[in-house]
Each structure stands twice: as C-alpha cells, then as structure tokens.
Design an enzyme around this catalytic site. Structure first.
Site, PDB file in Angstrom:
ATOM      1  N   THR A 165      69.409  40.681  50.641  1.00 33.38           N
ATOM      2  CA  THR A 165      68.333  39.950  51.322  1.00 33.38           C
ATOM      3  C   THR A 165      69.048  39.193  52.427  1.00 33.38           C
ATOM      4  OG1 THR A 165      68.558  38.000  49.915  1.00 33.38           O
ATOM      5  CG2 THR A 165      66.975  39.663  49.181  1.00 33.38           C
ATOM      6  N   HIS A 166      68.416  39.055  53.557  1.00 31.60           N
ATOM      7  CA  HIS A 166      69.053  38.411  54.727  1.00 31.60           C
ATOM      8  C   HIS A 166      70.355  39.122  55.115  1.00 31.60           C
ATOM      9  CE1 HIS A 166      66.429  34.940  53.678  1.00 31.60           C
ATOM     10  NE2 HIS A 166      66.784  35.242  52.455  1.00 31.60           N
ATOM     11  N   SER A 287      83.168  60.369  71.256  1.00 34.76           N
ATOM     12  CA  SER A 287      83.237  59.627  72.512  1.00 34.76           C
ATOM     13  C   SER A 287      84.139  60.395  73.457  1.00 34.76           C
ATOM     14  CB  SER A 287      83.814  58.234  72.254  1.00 34.76           C
ATOM     15  OG  SER A 287      84.380  57.715  73.448  1.00 34.76           O
ATOM     16  N   LYS A 293      86.325  58.063  67.632  1.00 38.09           N
ATOM     17  CA  LYS A 293      84.938  57.653  67.395  1.00 38.09           C
ATOM     18  C   LYS A 293      84.066  58.744  66.793  1.00 38.09           C
ATOM     19  CE  LYS A 293      82.936  54.535  69.489  1.00 38.09           C
ATOM     20  NZ  LYS A 293      82.401  53.216  69.462  1.00 38.09           N
ATOM     21  N   GLU A 300      70.684  56.033  65.979  1.00 41.15           N
ATOM     22  CA  GLU A 300      70.327  55.036  66.999  1.00 41.15           C
ATOM     23  C   GLU A 300      69.059  55.455  67.750  1.00 41.15           C
ATOM     24  OE1 GLU A 300      74.244  53.286  68.876  1.00 41.15           O
ATOM     25  OE2 GLU A 300      74.524  55.385  68.366  1.00 41.15           O
TER      26      GLU A 300
END
Ligand code: ARG
Length: 468
Positions: A165-166, A287, A293, A300
């Site tokens: 949570t949070h 990348s 990467k 996304e």
C-alpha cells in the site's frame, strides 16, 4: 464534370438538384468523411444488401432490381477489398461513394436502393455494426488476456511477494493472488462490453431521415438479417443516438486504465532496483547507446494508451453534448475517435497478453522482498490477540515497539530473540516465530478472497469454469 458524379453546374449528383454551383474546395475538405469512414465499407454494403432485399420482399422495388443491386454491391465490396476502388472526396462519404460506383456498374436500378432510407439511418447502422464487431473483438482479446493471467496465477499460486500500500511493503501476498486481482478487473471489463453489446444490438435502419417512412418497409426483417435483436423503437432516437459508441469508449477507458496499472507494475518490477520479474526479449527493446539496457517499451506504451482512449471518450461526449435532436453534422466527428480508441485497445490487449504469457517471476527475489520491511508485523499483532487475548489496539502497540527495536538493531522481526520479545511483553512464547515466516503468513489468510494459496486455487478454478 459528369464523370466526377457532378452535374453540369458542378453540383453534387447525389443531392445537387437544388444547387446551382458546386462546393468551394475548402467546403469539400471540411465536409468530406471518406478519408476515414471508408473503414465502414463492409458494414455499409452489408446494410444496403439487407435493405435492398427487404425492399423487394415488401414489393417496394422489383426482384430484378434488388437482384442487380445485391450483386452490384458485392462487386463494389470486392473492388474495395482488393484495393482497386477509387474513393472520391467530392462524393463526401462512404455511403455516396458506394452508391455512385454501384450506379456505374448496374445503371438505373442503383437509384432505387436509397428508397425509404436516408444517410442518417444508414450511418447510424454502419457505425453501430462496426462498433459491434469491435466489441466482439475486444471481448475475444479480454478472454485471451484473462487466460494468460490465469496461467501465471496457477504457476505461482504459492510464490510469496510483498503486497504494497502506498508502494510501501504492507503484507506478504502470493503471486497468484496478485495475478487474480487483474483477472477480476478484466472480468468486469468483459462484463461491461457484453452488457453494452446487449443495448447496442438494436437496428436503427428504417428510421430514414428522422421520422420513419411512408413506404411499407419491414424493419423486423432487416434487423434480423443484420443480427440485431429488434428494430429501435423511436425513429428520432435511432438517428440521434450514439450511446453505443459512448458506452464502448467508456468501457474501453476503464479497461485501458486497468492495463495501465499492470503496465506500471511491469515497469517497476522489471527495473534493476526491484528485479521482481523479467519481460521476455519479445516484449523488450534495447538502447542504441547503452548496451546493457532492456527497456520495457511495450509496458510503457500500454501505460500511456489510456491517454488517447480517454481522450477519445471525452471528445465524443463533448461532441454529443447539447446536440438538439436529431442528426447534426457534428456527429460525423464521432468516427475517428472510436476508430482510434478501438484500434489501440485491441492492440493493447494483444500486447499485454504477450507480455503476461512470457513474464518470468524472480521467485527468490520476490520471497526475500516479501520477508523484508517488517511485512509480518500484522501477523505478530494477530498472534498476540489470538494467543494472549490482547485487545487488537494493545497488540498493535506491542508490535510497534518490537518493530522499532528490530529497526534499531538493523534486523527483521524474525531475527529478534525470544528474550528481546519478552522484554516488551513477557507473555510471548517461542511459537510466535512460526507466524513471522512469510509462507505461514500467506497460508493463514484463508478468509474468502484472501491471499492463501488454497483461496487462490479455488478462485482460479471458479474462473476456469466461468470461461469454459
Ligand atoms: N458522412 C455522414 C456522417 O458521417 C453521413 C451522414 C450524413 N447525413 C447528412 N444528413 N448529411 O455523419
């Protein structure tokens, strides 16, 4: 100019009877929808064929004309599907492009097709058929995605991971439980699309321009032929309504919001800092400058898609707001929004399905993370209530003191000694350590809908039965 479907004056041959001159080029550019509504070609031709057949059965046109129209329309369809069709902006939209070409192919009978019909009920029909097709495609995409989540849940019904949570470690949960949370969300999405489909499945055809028609048409017949449950009961509503598109977009927005939440979790989980899970090569990118990467681009993009889908939803609501009955040309602006949203939602569902199917959990990392951050503090408090009869508030306080002690020592709760625990509450016994383990923690959460592996397995079974 007659070869362009225009009269000698340059006016449009479809409606130019009362016009002395053709439209300004800018007028033509703003007015035409053919650039995008050509996507409705198959639906337009299907609707016209049903209409022509009905006109013949009711004796409004001859069987011979209906026959010629029906066959000519199939020729037009094959030209469009084969890429040979020349779409013309001066003919405004798909409806007039198809009819004009039909006239070139079959001649005079083509002019009888538009009897007892208007472009207003025609476009309402075409668009509704298109949205209905997309609704079916979305439901099929959701079905596959739910199955992918179920497969993950089954694999990891008892893998432990931190529940947050949070975005702070809260309590240990199971991987399966987390996956099943998305099954529930996507199941509701599916329900919304199925439900919307029921309401959209009424035929506007036969409403004509807005008031119905004086010809003895059979709306039941065309409704049935086109797979609708019934004709719409009010001709004004039939041409003015775009609820079906708004419901589609609303359901699409909620669904895209769900996808964006899991997409965000994938982005976090696949980071070097979390290492909870690994996306497959098939759904990662590299990348061009940093060789190490592996970027979660698909996740996304899915995180972003709600932006345009909700944008389309807001756009169509805003277009429809305050429109007086019945048809206004504003409504031509409905299509691109829905096309774009549908394309992107269907693509998103497929991309998410691929990512979920390929996703590999890093089980040891998940388990270590689940055990850190005092995640079993609630289990300790519950033990104090259950075994020592403490009121929960007091148990919470004792546990808080123990957490502070552990934090000061730089250890996790299970690493405190019994003596240290007893210094805070003398009643604590060494069987307390059993509840501090993450596996015992999740196993104990047997309440209906809880994270215990048995609960997760029974939810998986329920969903499998539901989808079968
Ligand atoms: N292209 C128009 C649209 O998409 C078709 C309906 C035109 N109707 C009219 N009365 N001008 O809305």
């Amino acid at each position: 100019m007659t070869d362009k479907g225009t009269s000698d004056t340059g006016a449009n041959s479809m409606w130019g009877g009362r016009f002395a001159a053709g439209p300004d080029a800018i007028m033509e550019a703003i007015n035409a929808s053919i650039g995008f509504d050509q996507r409705l070609a198959a639906q337009d031709i299907r609707g016209s064929r049903a209409h022509a057949a009905m006109l013949a059965v009711t004796g409004i046109i001859s069987d011979t004309d209906a026959q010629a129209i029906g066959e000519g329309l199939l020729t037009v369809l094959s030209e469009i599907e084969g890429g040979a069709f020349k779409f013309r902006t001066d003919l405004e939209d798909i409806h007039m492009n198809v009819e004009a070409r039909l006239k070139e192919i079959i001649g005079e009978p083509a002019g009888r097709l538009h009897t007892a019909r208007s472009r207003n009920d025609q476009v309402a029909l075409d668009f509704r058929l298109w949205v209905r097709d997309q609704t079916d495609a979305v439901i099929a995409g959701l079905d596959l995605l739910i199955r992918a989540f179920l497969a993950q849940a089954e694999k990891g019904a008892d893998w432990v991971m931190p529940g947050f949570t949070h975005l702070q470690t809260a309590q240990p949960v199971t991987w399966g439980h987390h996956m099943m949370a998305y099954v529930e969300m996507l199941g509701r999405d599916m329900g919304r699309f199925q439900d919307a489909r029921i309401r959209m499945n009424e035929s506007p055809l036969g409403a004509a321009a807005l008031a119905g028609t004086s010809f003895p048409i059979d709306r039941e017949m065309t409704a049935q032929e086109l797979g609708f449950d019934r004709p719409m009961a009010n001709s004004l509503d039939a041409v003015a309504d775009r609820d079906f598109a708004l419901e589609f977009l609303s359901a699409a927005s909620i669904c895209a919001m769900h996808l964006s939440r899991f997409a965000e979790e994938l982005v976090i989980w696949s980071s070097a800092q979390f290492r909870f899970a690994r996306l497959s090569d098939r759904f990662s990118t590299g990348s061009s400058i940093m060789p190490q990467k592996r970027n979660p681009d698909a996740a996304e993009l899915l995180r972003a898609k709600l932006g345009r889908i909700l944008g389309a939803t807001v756009a169509l609501f805003t277009i429809m707001k305050g429109l007086p009955l019945t048809y206004s040309k504003d409504m031509q602006e409905d299509k691109e929004q829905v096309f774009d949203a549908a394309d992107n939602l269907i693509l998103s569902l497929a991309a998410m399905e691929g990512m979920v199917r390929d996703l590999t959990a890093n089980v040891p990392v998940l388990e270590a993370a689940a055990a850190s951050g005092f995640s079993t503090a609630t289990d300790l408090a519950d033990w104090l209530v259950r075994e020592l009869g403490l009121p929960f508030r007091d148990a919470h306080h004792v546990t808080g003191t123990l957490v502070a002690m552990a934090e000061k020592k730089g250890v996790d709760l299970p690493e405190l000694t019994l003596a240290e625990m007893q210094s805070v509450h003398p009643g604590i016994r060494d069987d307390v350590f059993a509840v501090l383990g993450v596996h015992n923690s999740v196993r104990s959460r047997q309440s209906y809908g809880g994270t215990a592996p048995d609960q997760v397995r029974s939810q998986i079974a329920r969903w499998k039965e539901k989808l079968a």
